[in-house]
Design an enzyme around this catalytic site. Structure first.
Site, PDB file in Angstrom:
ATOM      1  N   ASP A  33       1.017  -1.026  -0.031  1.00  0.00           N
ATOM      2  CA  ASP A  33       0.091  -0.055   0.054  1.00  0.00           C
ATOM      3  C   ASP A  33       0.966   1.109   0.038  1.00  0.00           C
ATOM      4  O   ASP A  33       2.365   1.096   0.019  1.00  0.00           O
ATOM      5  CB  ASP A  33      -0.963   0.048   1.271  1.00  0.00           C
ATOM      6  CG  ASP A  33      -1.747   1.357   1.523  1.00  0.00           C
ATOM      7  OD1 ASP A  33      -2.427   1.544   0.255  1.00  0.00           O
ATOM      8  OD2 ASP A  33      -1.845   1.827   2.416  1.00  0.00           O
ATOM      9  N   ALA A  35      -0.139   5.240   1.390  1.00  0.00           N
ATOM     10  CA  ALA A  35      -0.039   6.207   2.653  1.00  0.00           C
ATOM     11  C   ALA A  35      -0.479   5.144   3.828  1.00  0.00           C
ATOM     12  O   ALA A  35      -1.070   4.244   3.951  1.00  0.00           O
ATOM     13  CB  ALA A  35      -1.286   6.850   2.566  1.00  0.00           C
ATOM     14  N   ALA A  66     -13.592   9.853   9.663  1.00  0.00           N
ATOM     15  CA  ALA A  66     -13.069   9.959   8.252  1.00  0.00           C
ATOM     16  C   ALA A  66     -12.125   8.792   8.103  1.00  0.00           C
ATOM     17  O   ALA A  66     -11.873   8.078   7.259  1.00  0.00           O
ATOM     18  CB  ALA A  66     -12.373  11.220   8.033  1.00  0.00           C
ATOM     19  N   MET A  70     -11.034   3.840   5.370  1.00  0.00           N
ATOM     20  CA  MET A  70      -9.820   4.041   4.992  1.00  0.00           C
ATOM     21  C   MET A  70      -9.146   2.487   4.207  1.00  0.00           C
ATOM     22  O   MET A  70      -9.371   1.573   4.836  1.00  0.00           O
ATOM     23  CB  MET A  70      -8.650   4.417   5.855  1.00  0.00           C
ATOM     24  CG  MET A  70      -7.426   5.019   4.976  1.00  0.00           C
ATOM     25  SD  MET A  70      -7.966   6.705   4.315  1.00  0.00           S
ATOM     26  CE  MET A  70      -8.404   7.713   5.509  1.00  0.00           C
ATOM     27  N   LYS A  74     -11.453   6.235  -3.236  1.00  0.00           N
ATOM     28  CA  LYS A  74     -12.115   7.405  -2.604  1.00  0.00           C
ATOM     29  C   LYS A  74     -13.523   7.647  -2.669  1.00  0.00           C
ATOM     30  O   LYS A  74     -14.226   7.913  -1.801  1.00  0.00           O
ATOM     31  CB  LYS A  74     -11.205   8.655  -2.924  1.00  0.00           C
ATOM     32  CG  LYS A  74      -9.885   8.414  -2.591  1.00  0.00           C
ATOM     33  CD  LYS A  74      -9.600   7.978  -1.188  1.00  0.00           C
ATOM     34  CE  LYS A  74      -8.008   7.754  -0.723  1.00  0.00           C
ATOM     35  NZ  LYS A  74      -7.697   6.870   0.150  1.00  0.00           N
ATOM     36  N   HIS A  77     -15.221   5.412  -0.617  1.00  0.00           N
ATOM     37  CA  HIS A  77     -14.759   5.864   1.114  1.00  0.00           C
ATOM     38  C   HIS A  77     -15.921   6.942   1.397  1.00  0.00           C
ATOM     39  O   HIS A  77     -16.581   6.898   2.213  1.00  0.00           O
ATOM     40  CB  HIS A  77     -13.440   6.539   1.074  1.00  0.00           C
ATOM     41  CG  HIS A  77     -12.979   6.855   2.517  1.00  0.00           C
ATOM     42  ND1 HIS A  77     -11.730   6.443   2.960  1.00  0.00           N
ATOM     43  CD2 HIS A  77     -13.765   7.602   3.422  1.00  0.00           C
ATOM     44  CE1 HIS A  77     -11.773   6.729   4.256  1.00  0.00           C
ATOM     45  NE2 HIS A  77     -12.674   7.544   4.358  1.00  0.00           N
ATOM     46  N   ARG A 182     -10.517  -2.109  -3.444  1.00  0.00           N
ATOM     47  CA  ARG A 182     -10.529  -3.052  -2.468  1.00  0.00           C
ATOM     48  C   ARG A 182     -11.958  -3.126  -1.582  1.00  0.00           C
ATOM     49  O   ARG A 182     -12.684  -2.015  -1.913  1.00  0.00           O
ATOM     50  CB  ARG A 182      -9.563  -2.475  -1.283  1.00  0.00           C
ATOM     51  CG  ARG A 182      -8.147  -2.472  -1.792  1.00  0.00           C
ATOM     52  CD  ARG A 182      -7.257  -1.495  -0.585  1.00  0.00           C
ATOM     53  NE  ARG A 182      -5.934  -1.692  -1.206  1.00  0.00           N
ATOM     54  CZ  ARG A 182      -5.193  -0.621  -0.718  1.00  0.00           C
ATOM     55  NH1 ARG A 182      -5.570   0.371  -0.108  1.00  0.00           N
ATOM     56  NH2 ARG A 182      -3.784  -0.531  -1.289  1.00  0.00           N
ATOM     57  N   ASP A 208      -1.741  -0.965   5.853  1.00  0.00           N
ATOM     58  CA  ASP A 208      -1.981  -0.775   7.200  1.00  0.00           C
ATOM     59  C   ASP A 208      -3.697  -0.546   7.467  1.00  0.00           C
ATOM     60  O   ASP A 208      -4.209  -0.266   8.377  1.00  0.00           O
ATOM     61  CB  ASP A 208      -1.508   0.640   7.312  1.00  0.00           C
ATOM     62  CG  ASP A 208      -1.933   1.852   6.593  1.00  0.00           C
ATOM     63  OD1 ASP A 208      -1.892   1.674   5.160  1.00  0.00           O
ATOM     64  OD2 ASP A 208      -2.762   2.944   6.971  1.00  0.00           O
TER      65      ASP A 208
END
Length: 296
Positions: A33, A35, A66, A70, A74, A77, A182, A208
């Site tokens: 990944d 970030a 928010a 994650m 986006k 999201h 994902r 993460d």
């Protein structure tokens, strides 16, 4: 932080301790990944922008809210945030109707320019990331990557990351596969195709986020979670330096639990600890372990 915080799968018994280079056969590739994994300690770049994008519509979203979805693309999201009852109720009160796909598009269109403008400010590599990639290459391991970021954001991030030594062999963006992102396996498998990997069981997904771990498992790969550097703990480096040790431990324990519940074979603090895990994982693989049947 002076304490060592690691947790590994009891079935695989991976320690995550730092070790020197060694034989990684039969591993072929590691897919990262971005970030919270390779760059942007704490996965800060997307989080505040989601808050600000919703504020533009008069909707208050907390940083914790928010962070919840994650790892997803986006657009997805934003969709998940609008499904969150408190946020959805705010939308209904403000606009006298349920949020629609057009509303998701509107928030996304507000979000994107802000994200593009800000992502470069969060391109600093996580400590040990560049060295880990260099070490993997010295071992003959191919390096893939994928992200919830759309391509236009990655195009801003990648040159700056490359200058700092973060340059995977292949990059897949969250918006460029027709099959989706994902937690489906598609971006991980796109890396397998691009890197010409002969067996998905010889790949490791490092992430993460819960959707990122699920992505790796659904692709048939080993999956390793990152706690301290990533979204689930969510500290900036300064916040980490200022935080009480017991609070850090609590957040890390929660992160480790979530990532392992999603299927992570091991959870370590950051990518800097990855070499030790991979050497031990390769040893288990040589003894017959697979992602679905870890070492006994």
């Amino acid at each position: 932080m002076s304490q060592t915080h690691t947790q590994s799968s009891p079935a695989v018994s991976l320690s995550g301790s730092a070790v020197s280079c060694g034989d990684l056969s039969p591993l072929q590739a590691v897919i990262f990944d971005w970030a919270g994994t390779l760059v942007d300690f704490g996965s800060l770049a997307p989080t505040q922008i989601f808050v600000e994008a919703f504020q533009a519509f008069g909707i208050e979203v907390t940083l914790a809210q928010a962070r919840g979805p994650m790892g997803l693309s986006k657009w997805q999201h934003i969709h998940q945030l609008l499904e969150e009852p408190v946020i959805r109720a705010q939308w209904q009160d403000r606009f006298n109707r349920e949020p629609t796909s057009a509303d998701i598009d509107a928030v996304y269109e507000r979000f994107m320019p802000m994200q593009i403008a800000k992502v470069g400010e969060y391109s600093e590599p996580i400590v040990g990331a560049a060295e880990t990639l260099q070490w993997l290459r010295s071992q003959g391991i191919k390096i893939g990557s994928c992200s919830g970021y759309p391509r236009v954001v990655l195009d801003r991030l990648l040159p700056q990351a490359a200058e700092a030594g973060i340059a995977p062999d292949h990059v897949v963006a969250g918006d460029e596969l027709e099959a989706g992102g994902r937690p489906g396996p598609y971006m991980a498998l796109a890396n397998v195709l691009a890197l010409a990997i002969g067996d998905v069981r010889s790949c490791v997904k490092v992430d993460d986020t819960v959707p990122g771990i699920e992505e790796g498992r659904r692709a048939g790969m080993w999956s390793i979670g990152l706690s301290l550097s990533g979204n689930e703990v969510g500290y900036s480096l300064q916040e980490l330096a200022d935080a009480p040790v017991d609070e850090v431990d609590r957040r890390m324990a929660q992160a480790e639990h979530k990532l392992k519940a999603a299927g992570a074979h091991a959870v370590i603090r950051s990518v800097a600890e990855l070499p030790g895990v991979l050497r031990e994982l390769a040893r288990h693989m040589r003894n017959g372990a697979t992602p679905d049947t870890p070492a006994r």
